[in-house]
Design a protein around this motif. Structure first.
Motif, mmCIF file in Angstrom:
data_model
loop_
_atom_site.group_PDB
_atom_site.id
_atom_site.type_symbol
_atom_site.label_atom_id
_atom_site.label_comp_id
_atom_site.label_asym_id
_atom_site.label_seq_id
_atom_site.Cartn_x
_atom_site.Cartn_y
_atom_site.Cartn_z
ATOM 1 N N ARG A 34 37.591 53.551 30.450
ATOM 2 C CA ARG A 34 37.599 52.542 31.508
ATOM 3 C C ARG A 34 37.407 51.179 30.860
ATOM 4 N N TYR A 35 38.330 50.282 31.147
ATOM 5 C CA TYR A 35 38.250 48.929 30.603
ATOM 6 C C TYR A 35 37.220 48.111 31.370
ATOM 7 N N ARG A 36 36.690 47.072 30.715
ATOM 8 C CA ARG A 36 35.794 46.154 31.423
ATOM 9 C C ARG A 36 36.609 45.466 32.514
ATOM 10 N N PRO A 37 35.963 45.023 33.573
ATOM 11 C CA PRO A 37 36.689 44.499 34.735
ATOM 12 C C PRO A 37 37.232 43.083 34.520
ATOM 13 N N VAL A 38 38.112 42.685 35.436
ATOM 14 C CA VAL A 38 38.546 41.294 35.544
ATOM 15 C C VAL A 38 37.867 40.721 36.777
ATOM 16 N N PHE A 39 37.742 39.404 36.806
ATOM 17 C CA PHE A 39 37.085 38.725 37.918
ATOM 18 C C PHE A 39 38.095 37.767 38.526
ATOM 19 N N VAL A 40 38.240 37.821 39.848
ATOM 20 C CA VAL A 40 39.198 36.966 40.543
ATOM 21 C C VAL A 40 38.414 36.099 41.511
ATOM 22 N N MET A 41 38.602 34.773 41.389
ATOM 23 C CA MET A 41 37.833 33.821 42.192
ATOM 24 C C MET A 41 38.764 32.792 42.811
ATOM 25 N N GLU A 66 40.860 30.801 45.755
ATOM 26 C CA GLU A 66 41.599 30.954 47.018
ATOM 27 C C GLU A 66 42.328 32.300 47.100
ATOM 28 N N VAL A 67 41.537 33.379 47.150
ATOM 29 C CA VAL A 67 42.063 34.729 47.336
ATOM 30 C C VAL A 67 41.330 35.379 48.503
ATOM 31 N N GLY A 68 41.927 36.425 49.044
ATOM 32 C CA GLY A 68 41.351 37.081 50.212
ATOM 33 C C GLY A 68 39.972 37.667 49.990
ATOM 34 N N ARG A 69 39.781 38.354 48.850
ATOM 35 C CA ARG A 69 38.499 39.005 48.548
ATOM 36 C C ARG A 69 38.104 38.730 47.100
ATOM 37 N N PRO A 70 37.500 37.567 46.833
ATOM 38 C CA PRO A 70 37.076 37.274 45.457
ATOM 39 C C PRO A 70 36.095 38.335 44.975
ATOM 40 N N GLY A 71 36.160 38.660 43.685
ATOM 41 C CA GLY A 71 35.210 39.630 43.153
ATOM 42 C C GLY A 71 35.641 40.220 41.835
ATOM 43 N N GLN A 72 35.031 41.347 41.514
ATOM 44 C CA GLN A 72 35.243 42.068 40.261
ATOM 45 C C GLN A 72 36.183 43.234 40.545
ATOM 46 N N TYR A 73 37.200 43.412 39.699
ATOM 47 C CA TYR A 73 38.184 44.476 39.912
ATOM 48 C C TYR A 73 38.494 45.189 38.610
ATOM 49 N N ALA A 74 38.896 46.448 38.732
ATOM 50 C CA ALA A 74 39.229 47.254 37.558
ATOM 51 C C ALA A 74 40.470 46.690 36.866
ATOM 52 N N TYR A 75 40.416 46.647 35.550
ATOM 53 C CA TYR A 75 41.549 46.188 34.747
ATOM 54 C C TYR A 75 42.471 47.372 34.472
ATOM 55 N N VAL A 76 43.774 47.099 34.500
ATOM 56 C CA VAL A 76 44.782 48.088 34.171
ATOM 57 C C VAL A 76 45.660 47.474 33.083
ATOM 58 N N PRO A 77 45.918 48.201 31.978
ATOM 59 C CA PRO A 77 46.779 47.630 30.935
ATOM 60 C C PRO A 77 48.123 47.187 31.518
ATOM 61 N N GLY A 78 48.597 46.029 31.073
ATOM 62 C CA GLY A 78 49.851 45.477 31.570
ATOM 63 C C GLY A 78 49.690 44.608 32.806
ATOM 64 N N MET A 79 48.466 44.423 33.262
ATOM 65 C CA MET A 79 48.194 43.640 34.473
ATOM 66 C C MET A 79 48.566 42.176 34.256
ATOM 67 N N THR A 80 49.126 41.557 35.289
ATOM 68 C CA THR A 80 49.401 40.121 35.271
ATOM 69 C C THR A 80 48.437 39.428 36.233
ATOM 70 N N ALA A 81 48.411 38.099 36.164
ATOM 71 C CA ALA A 81 47.559 37.342 37.080
ATOM 72 C C ALA A 81 47.968 37.622 38.525
ATOM 73 N N GLN A 82 49.269 37.757 38.768
ATOM 74 C CA GLN A 82 49.749 38.028 40.123
ATOM 75 C C GLN A 82 49.260 39.392 40.607
ATOM 76 N N ASN A 83 49.247 40.403 39.734
ATOM 77 C CA ASN A 83 48.715 41.713 40.100
ATOM 78 C C ASN A 83 47.237 41.620 40.473
ATOM 79 N N ALA A 84 46.474 40.863 39.666
ATOM 80 C CA ALA A 84 45.041 40.716 39.923
ATOM 81 C C ALA A 84 44.798 40.033 41.268
ATOM 82 N N VAL A 85 45.592 39.008 41.569
ATOM 83 C CA VAL A 85 45.455 38.303 42.848
ATOM 84 C C VAL A 85 45.795 39.251 44.003
ATOM 85 N N ALA A 86 46.828 40.066 43.822
ATOM 86 C CA ALA A 86 47.211 41.019 44.872
ATOM 87 C C ALA A 86 46.087 42.014 45.143
#
Length: 191
Positions: free
Chosen positions: A114-121, A123-143
């Motif tokens: 399990r990778y360490r998480p990414v943090f999204v802050m 103007e997004v619907g639910r700011p917070g900590q989310y699981a990282y997935v290899p190949g993730m883009t900023a747009q994926n994280a925002v989604a």
């Protein structure tokens, strides 16, 4: 309002807008090392959970988490520095430590469980900590974080990333790759 005050208020309003627009251009574009970090081998850090397998040693094979100090604690050999290491480098370090009086020819393999998480802050619907997935883009994280709010800037984001033990922030497109441990900040759009 007097006619004489209108031009003065217009001038102040235009000056305020000019300051706001110039503040937008005061961002730091992502430095070259920032982008290069996305194509380098994965570097371990606190929060990564590893699946360590020592061939024919069921008592040593298990999942271990890199602690806040950047170490992994294994049976027999104790604390092993993992922060900043690649998986092959850590495999070699663990094998060398096991070879010092514990096993004759240890065969060690490590996978990230399990990778360490990414943090999204921002103007997004639910700011917070989310699981990282290899190949993730900023747009994926925002989604994953509930998408952009109606005020969210959908063209680019600010990403804060640790590169060579230095914390850097740069503005990149939403199609940019994200690394485990990154913080993605969606700014409010002006218009």
């Amino acid at each position: 309002m007097s006619v004489a005050r209108r031009p003065r208020l217009m001038t102040l309003a235009l000056a305020a807008m000019a300051c706001a627009v110039s503040a937008c251009s005061a961002y730091q574009p992502a430095p070259k090392s920032f982008q290069q970090a996305a194509i380098q081998p994965y570097r371990l850090d606190s929060g990564d959970r590893l699946r360590v397998t020592v061939f024919e040693q069921a008592g040593l094979s298990n999942t271990y988490t890199v602690d806040q100090a950047g170490y992994v604690a294994l049976p027999l050999i104790g604390q092993v520095a993992a922060r900043g290491q690649t998986l092959p480098a850590l495999e070699g370090t663990i094998a060398a430590r096991l070879k010092q009086g514990f096993l004759r020819d240890p065969d060690v393999t490590i996978e990230v469980d399990r990778y360490r998480p990414v943090f999204v802050m921002g103007e997004v619907g639910r700011p917070g900590q989310y699981a990282y997935v290899p190949g993730m883009t900023a747009q994926n994280a925002v989604a994953i974080a509930g998408g952009f709010t109606p005020r969210g800037n959908q063209r680019d984001v600010d990403i804060t990333r640790k590169v060579n033990a230095q914390v850097l922030t740069g503005r990149t497109s939403i199609a940019s790759p994200v690394l485990a441990g990154d913080t993605i900040y969606v700014r409010e759009r002006l218009f």
